[in-house]
Every structure is written in structure tokens, then in C-alpha cells.
Design an enzyme around this catalytic site. Sequence first.
Site, PDB file in Angstrom:
ATOM      1  N   ASP A   1       0.875  -1.161   0.000  1.00 56.90           N
ATOM      2  CA  ASP A   1       0.000   0.000   0.000  1.00 56.90           C
ATOM      3  C   ASP A   1       0.924   1.226   0.000  1.00 56.90           C
ATOM      4  OD1 ASP A   1      -2.276   1.727   0.517  1.00 56.90           O
ATOM      5  OD2 ASP A   1      -1.582   1.798   2.589  1.00 56.90           O
ATOM      6  N   PHE A   2       0.385   2.389  -0.317  1.00 55.63           N
ATOM      7  CA  PHE A   2       1.247   3.577  -0.350  1.00 55.63           C
ATOM      8  C   PHE A   2       0.957   4.526   0.822  1.00 55.63           C
ATOM      9  CE2 PHE A   2       2.933   7.635  -1.849  1.00 55.63           C
ATOM     10  CZ  PHE A   2       4.218   7.240  -2.193  1.00 55.63           C
ATOM     11  N   ASP A   3      -0.148   5.266   0.747  1.00 53.03           N
ATOM     12  CA  ASP A   3      -0.436   6.239   1.791  1.00 53.03           C
ATOM     13  C   ASP A   3      -0.577   5.560   3.151  1.00 53.03           C
ATOM     14  OD1 ASP A   3      -1.608   9.087   0.407  1.00 53.03           O
ATOM     15  OD2 ASP A   3      -1.576   7.319  -0.864  1.00 53.03           O
TER      16      ASP A   3
ATOM     17  N   GLY B   1      -5.000   3.050  -3.402  1.00 53.43           N
ATOM     18  CA  GLY B   1      -6.155   3.872  -3.732  1.00 53.43           C
ATOM     19  C   GLY B   1      -5.757   5.323  -3.909  1.00 53.43           C
TER      20      GLY B   1
ATOM     21  N   LYS C   1      -8.228  -4.709  -3.755  1.00 55.08           N
ATOM     22  CA  LYS C   1      -6.811  -5.058  -3.841  1.00 55.08           C
ATOM     23  C   LYS C   1      -6.555  -6.564  -3.873  1.00 55.08           C
ATOM     24  CE  LYS C   1      -5.000  -0.787  -1.851  1.00 55.08           C
ATOM     25  NZ  LYS C   1      -4.066  -0.193  -0.862  1.00 55.08           N
TER      26      LYS C   1
ATOM     27  N   ASN D   1      -9.018  -0.636   3.350  1.00 55.71           N
ATOM     28  CA  ASN D   1      -9.018  -1.022   1.938  1.00 55.71           C
ATOM     29  C   ASN D   1      -7.857  -1.967   1.604  1.00 55.71           C
ATOM     30  OD1 ASN D   1      -7.176   1.200   2.164  1.00 55.71           O
ATOM     31  ND2 ASN D   1      -7.258   1.444  -0.057  1.00 55.71           N
ATOM     32  N   ASP D   2      -6.957  -2.179   2.571  1.00 56.32           N
ATOM     33  CA  ASP D   2      -5.894  -3.175   2.397  1.00 56.32           C
ATOM     34  C   ASP D   2      -6.328  -4.565   2.861  1.00 56.32           C
ATOM     35  OD1 ASP D   2      -3.975  -1.269   1.492  1.00 56.32           O
ATOM     36  OD2 ASP D   2      -3.710  -0.623   3.567  1.00 56.32           O
TER      37      ASP D   2
END
Length: 216
Positions: A7-9, A96, A142, A168-169
Site C-alpha cells: 500500500d502507499f499512503d 487507492g 486489492k 481497503n488493504d
Amino acid sequence: MSLIAFDFDGTLSDSEMTVLLAERAGVADEVAEITERAMNDELSYAESLYRRAELLEGLSAADAADAFDAVRIRPGAARLIEHLREEGHHVAVLTGGFERGVEAALAREGVAVDTIVANRLPTGPDGALTGEAEGPLIEGTKDDALADLAAEVGVPMRETVAVGDGANDLPMLEVAGLAVGFVPKSAVRPVCDSVVASMYRLGKVLEAHGVLADAE
């Protein structure tokens, strides 16, 4: 070869792109509240993203560029990504968040990943944000993105690693061979095989599971 999906953020990055954008649009409090509700599974990710994008309508091209340029990856992240790729692993960002911010942050550190799956904020003729959002990880989830990518690069799901922090992960953490929470939200922690709070500790977890030969 393993597939490592970040994931990023809030995970690979300690920046929150929508917050950086919202600060420049003067709607930081509203966006932060929506983000928190989504991360705690009180609001669907799609609904939260559309609501946040709406609040950003009219943000100028210059202000949007300034926000994306302010995105940073965490200390040690570039080194870990390089190490994973040097050992032959496929490194992906499944977020996202937005392509422009991911690309800017990685470029700043002089590091690249193999695949970026991210969303976009469309702009109008004047370059200002339209208030819309588009991309594969708004309605899409995801787990599907991870499975599709694993099939594409020829990695069995048991050889996948997912690293994330928010609701969302959850889908990719649930299906990955190894699920690592990066300071995960309370709703996410129960599905994690390991929980870490730094890129150094993540390297050690990957070493312990035989993904990295030596995380140093």
C-alpha cells in the site's frame, strides 16, 4: 521470486496525498474526517474517495503539482525496495492513492518499482482538478489486483507478500501468502501475520520468512 505488494499512503509513505491536496484547497478537516472513517471501515473506500475528490474540485494545476511534489516515502523504504528488486522479487504499489504522487515520491528518492496500480484525479482544460476520480482501485479491490498481478508475473499466491495499514488493504492482506500490517488500524490488525512500525523491522520480517536473504 516473490511478489511484494505495498500500500502507499500510510504504509510505504508517511504522507497522505489527499490531505496534502486538501490543505491547498482549504478543506483539510473535511477530508481528514472522511479518510479516517474509511480507514476504520465505517465508509466504503469508493464512497470516501469520490467524496474527497469532490471537495478538491477547482484546485489549480500549480497547487496540485505542489501537493504531489510534497509526497515522501518513509525512511529506509527506498533501500528496502532496491534490496527486494536486487534479489529478483517483483515489487508493486497497489494504492487507492494517486499515480502522480507515487511517481513523484519514488523519483525523488531515485528508486523504482516494477508495477504501480493506482487511481487518478482528472484535470480540466486549465489543469485544475475536476472533482472526479477514476482508476482501478476505486470500485475494484486489492485482492483482485494482487491476484491479477500474481498471475501476470507468474507468482503463486502463496509466494505473495502484502503490506498495508487500512481497511481497503484488508482484501489483499487476507489473500496474500504473508500479510504484514504497517502500524495497522484496529480493524486490520487481526488478519496480519506480522505487525511492524518501520521499514527496518519490515526488512527483518521478510528476512525471517525467507523472502530476503539478509535485510542489512
